[in-house]
Scaffold this motif. Sequence first.
Motif, PDB file in Angstrom:
ATOM      1  N   PHE A   8      -7.492 101.660  39.849  1.00  0.00           N
ATOM      2  CA  PHE A   8      -7.406 100.280  39.380  1.00  0.00           C
ATOM      3  C   PHE A   8      -5.981  99.754  39.525  1.00  0.00           C
ATOM      4  O   PHE A   8      -5.752  98.667  40.062  1.00  0.00           O
ATOM      5  CB  PHE A   8      -7.864 100.197  37.927  1.00  0.00           C
ATOM      6  CG  PHE A   8      -7.740  98.837  37.316  1.00  0.00           C
ATOM      7  CD1 PHE A   8      -8.607  97.823  37.662  1.00  0.00           C
ATOM      8  CD2 PHE A   8      -6.738  98.570  36.394  1.00  0.00           C
ATOM      9  CE1 PHE A   8      -8.495  96.565  37.097  1.00  0.00           C
ATOM     10  CE2 PHE A   8      -6.615  97.322  35.827  1.00  0.00           C
ATOM     11  CZ  PHE A   8      -7.500  96.317  36.177  1.00  0.00           C
ATOM     12  N   PHE A   9      -5.011 100.521  39.067  1.00  0.00           N
ATOM     13  CA  PHE A   9      -3.617 100.089  39.158  1.00  0.00           C
ATOM     14  C   PHE A   9      -3.122 100.070  40.604  1.00  0.00           C
ATOM     15  O   PHE A   9      -2.288  99.247  40.967  1.00  0.00           O
ATOM     16  CB  PHE A   9      -2.726 100.962  38.276  1.00  0.00           C
ATOM     17  CG  PHE A   9      -2.920 100.704  36.819  1.00  0.00           C
ATOM     18  CD1 PHE A   9      -2.706  99.444  36.285  1.00  0.00           C
ATOM     19  CD2 PHE A   9      -3.346 101.710  35.976  1.00  0.00           C
ATOM     20  CE1 PHE A   9      -2.897  99.186  34.939  1.00  0.00           C
ATOM     21  CE2 PHE A   9      -3.540 101.465  34.630  1.00  0.00           C
ATOM     22  CZ  PHE A   9      -3.324 100.204  34.112  1.00  0.00           C
ATOM     23  N   SER A  10      -3.648 100.955  41.439  1.00  0.00           N
ATOM     24  CA  SER A  10      -3.304 100.921  42.855  1.00  0.00           C
ATOM     25  C   SER A  10      -3.797  99.620  43.490  1.00  0.00           C
ATOM     26  O   SER A  10      -3.118  99.025  44.328  1.00  0.00           O
ATOM     27  CB  SER A  10      -3.899 102.134  43.575  1.00  0.00           C
ATOM     28  OG  SER A  10      -3.496 102.174  44.914  1.00  0.00           O
ATOM     29  N   LEU A  52      -4.827 102.142  52.343  1.00  0.00           N
ATOM     30  CA  LEU A  52      -5.005 103.477  52.893  1.00  0.00           C
ATOM     31  C   LEU A  52      -5.067 104.519  51.786  1.00  0.00           C
ATOM     32  O   LEU A  52      -5.890 105.446  51.832  1.00  0.00           O
ATOM     33  CB  LEU A  52      -3.861 103.798  53.862  1.00  0.00           C
ATOM     34  CG  LEU A  52      -3.932 105.106  54.622  1.00  0.00           C
ATOM     35  CD1 LEU A  52      -5.149 105.117  55.540  1.00  0.00           C
ATOM     36  CD2 LEU A  52      -2.672 105.312  55.431  1.00  0.00           C
ATOM     37  N   LEU A  53      -4.251 104.353  50.794  1.00  0.00           N
ATOM     38  CA  LEU A  53      -4.262 105.267  49.655  1.00  0.00           C
ATOM     39  C   LEU A  53      -5.588 105.197  48.905  1.00  0.00           C
ATOM     40  O   LEU A  53      -6.091 106.209  48.417  1.00  0.00           O
ATOM     41  CB  LEU A  53      -3.102 104.932  48.722  1.00  0.00           C
ATOM     42  CG  LEU A  53      -2.751 105.933  47.637  1.00  0.00           C
ATOM     43  CD1 LEU A  53      -2.397 107.279  48.242  1.00  0.00           C
ATOM     44  CD2 LEU A  53      -1.592 105.408  46.821  1.00  0.00           C
ATOM     45  N   GLY A  54      -6.172 104.009  48.846  1.00  0.00           N
ATOM     46  CA  GLY A  54      -7.472 103.859  48.213  1.00  0.00           C
ATOM     47  C   GLY A  54      -8.563 104.602  48.970  1.00  0.00           C
ATOM     48  O   GLY A  54      -9.465 105.185  48.374  1.00  0.00           O
ATOM     49  N   TYR A  55      -8.497 104.589  50.299  1.00  0.00           N
ATOM     50  CA  TYR A  55      -9.481 105.310  51.104  1.00  0.00           C
ATOM     51  C   TYR A  55      -9.262 106.820  51.057  1.00  0.00           C
ATOM     52  O   TYR A  55     -10.213 107.588  51.038  1.00  0.00           O
ATOM     53  CB  TYR A  55      -9.460 104.836  52.555  1.00  0.00           C
ATOM     54  CG  TYR A  55     -10.171 103.528  52.755  1.00  0.00           C
ATOM     55  CD1 TYR A  55     -11.531 103.404  52.506  1.00  0.00           C
ATOM     56  CD2 TYR A  55      -9.481 102.405  53.185  1.00  0.00           C
ATOM     57  CE1 TYR A  55     -12.180 102.200  52.677  1.00  0.00           C
ATOM     58  CE2 TYR A  55     -10.123 101.196  53.356  1.00  0.00           C
ATOM     59  CZ  TYR A  55     -11.480 101.101  53.105  1.00  0.00           C
ATOM     60  OH  TYR A  55     -12.110  99.898  53.270  1.00  0.00           O
ATOM     61  N   VAL A  58      -6.341 108.545  45.439  1.00  0.00           N
ATOM     62  CA  VAL A  58      -5.034 108.446  44.795  1.00  0.00           C
ATOM     63  C   VAL A  58      -4.374 109.811  44.697  1.00  0.00           C
ATOM     64  O   VAL A  58      -3.158 109.933  44.679  1.00  0.00           O
ATOM     65  CB  VAL A  58      -5.173 107.777  43.410  1.00  0.00           C
ATOM     66  CG1 VAL A  58      -3.844 107.693  42.700  1.00  0.00           C
ATOM     67  CG2 VAL A  58      -5.775 106.396  43.566  1.00  0.00           C
ATOM     68  N   SER A  59      -5.173 110.867  44.694  1.00  0.00           N
ATOM     69  CA  SER A  59      -4.594 112.212  44.609  1.00  0.00           C
ATOM     70  C   SER A  59      -3.806 112.570  45.870  1.00  0.00           C
ATOM     71  O   SER A  59      -3.022 113.509  45.863  1.00  0.00           O
ATOM     72  CB  SER A  59      -5.699 113.244  44.389  1.00  0.00           C
ATOM     73  OG  SER A  59      -6.586 113.248  45.484  1.00  0.00           O
ATOM     74  N   PRO A  64       2.536 113.251  53.293  1.00  0.00           N
ATOM     75  CA  PRO A  64       3.682 112.794  54.100  1.00  0.00           C
ATOM     76  C   PRO A  64       3.409 111.469  54.823  1.00  0.00           C
ATOM     77  O   PRO A  64       4.326 110.677  55.023  1.00  0.00           O
ATOM     78  CB  PRO A  64       3.888 113.924  55.107  1.00  0.00           C
ATOM     79  CG  PRO A  64       3.278 115.118  54.485  1.00  0.00           C
ATOM     80  CD  PRO A  64       2.154 114.613  53.638  1.00  0.00           C
ATOM     81  N   LEU A  65       2.150 111.212  55.185  1.00  0.00           N
ATOM     82  CA  LEU A  65       1.812 109.953  55.850  1.00  0.00           C
ATOM     83  C   LEU A  65       2.125 108.764  54.947  1.00  0.00           C
ATOM     84  O   LEU A  65       2.699 107.767  55.405  1.00  0.00           O
ATOM     85  CB  LEU A  65       0.323 109.942  56.229  1.00  0.00           C
ATOM     86  CG  LEU A  65      -0.210 108.629  56.793  1.00  0.00           C
ATOM     87  CD1 LEU A  65       0.446 108.336  58.135  1.00  0.00           C
ATOM     88  CD2 LEU A  65      -1.710 108.682  56.919  1.00  0.00           C
ATOM     89  N   ILE A  66       1.789 108.872  53.690  1.00  0.00           N
ATOM     90  CA  ILE A  66       2.057 107.785  52.738  1.00  0.00           C
ATOM     91  C   ILE A  66       3.562 107.548  52.613  1.00  0.00           C
ATOM     92  O   ILE A  66       4.030 106.407  52.626  1.00  0.00           O
ATOM     93  CB  ILE A  66       1.435 108.104  51.366  1.00  0.00           C
ATOM     94  CG1 ILE A  66      -0.086 108.238  51.471  1.00  0.00           C
ATOM     95  CG2 ILE A  66       1.819 107.064  50.331  1.00  0.00           C
ATOM     96  CD1 ILE A  66      -0.809 107.002  51.941  1.00  0.00           C
ATOM     97  N   TYR A  67       4.321 108.629  52.544  1.00  0.00           N
ATOM     98  CA  TYR A  67       5.778 108.486  52.424  1.00  0.00           C
ATOM     99  C   TYR A  67       6.401 107.916  53.699  1.00  0.00           C
ATOM    100  O   TYR A  67       7.370 107.157  53.633  1.00  0.00           O
ATOM    101  CB  TYR A  67       6.430 109.813  52.058  1.00  0.00           C
ATOM    102  CG  TYR A  67       6.252 110.159  50.609  1.00  0.00           C
ATOM    103  CD1 TYR A  67       6.815 109.366  49.619  1.00  0.00           C
ATOM    104  CD2 TYR A  67       5.522 111.260  50.216  1.00  0.00           C
ATOM    105  CE1 TYR A  67       6.653 109.656  48.280  1.00  0.00           C
ATOM    106  CE2 TYR A  67       5.346 111.565  48.876  1.00  0.00           C
ATOM    107  CZ  TYR A  67       5.920 110.764  47.918  1.00  0.00           C
ATOM    108  OH  TYR A  67       5.752 111.060  46.594  1.00  0.00           O
TER     109      TYR A  67
END
Length: 90
Positions: A8-10, A52-55, A58-59, A64-67
């Motif tokens: 939700f917060f994401s 992308l993080l939602g797909y 969140v865990s 590294p892709l997110i960073y």
Amino acid sequence: MYLPPASFFSGIIMMGTLVTGLFFWKFWKKTYDKLFLYFALAFFIMSFERVLLGYLGVSKEISPLIYLIRLGAYSLIIIAIYRKNQESST
């Protein structure tokens, strides 16, 4: 369907970065100042990162892709500020 609070917060963060990107995009369309363009692109990238993080879930936030995506967005902001300071000093 249960939605964890982290998701939700994401989503809230994604909408905030998207609105901020549209805000800077509007100012770029008025002034054609590249500072606003770089900021708009950086915030659009951050919004995409949250989608992308939602797909991925969140865990996977420590992936590294997110960073790397965040690094790209923050690098755009640093480049924009540096170029704006170079323009004003000449």
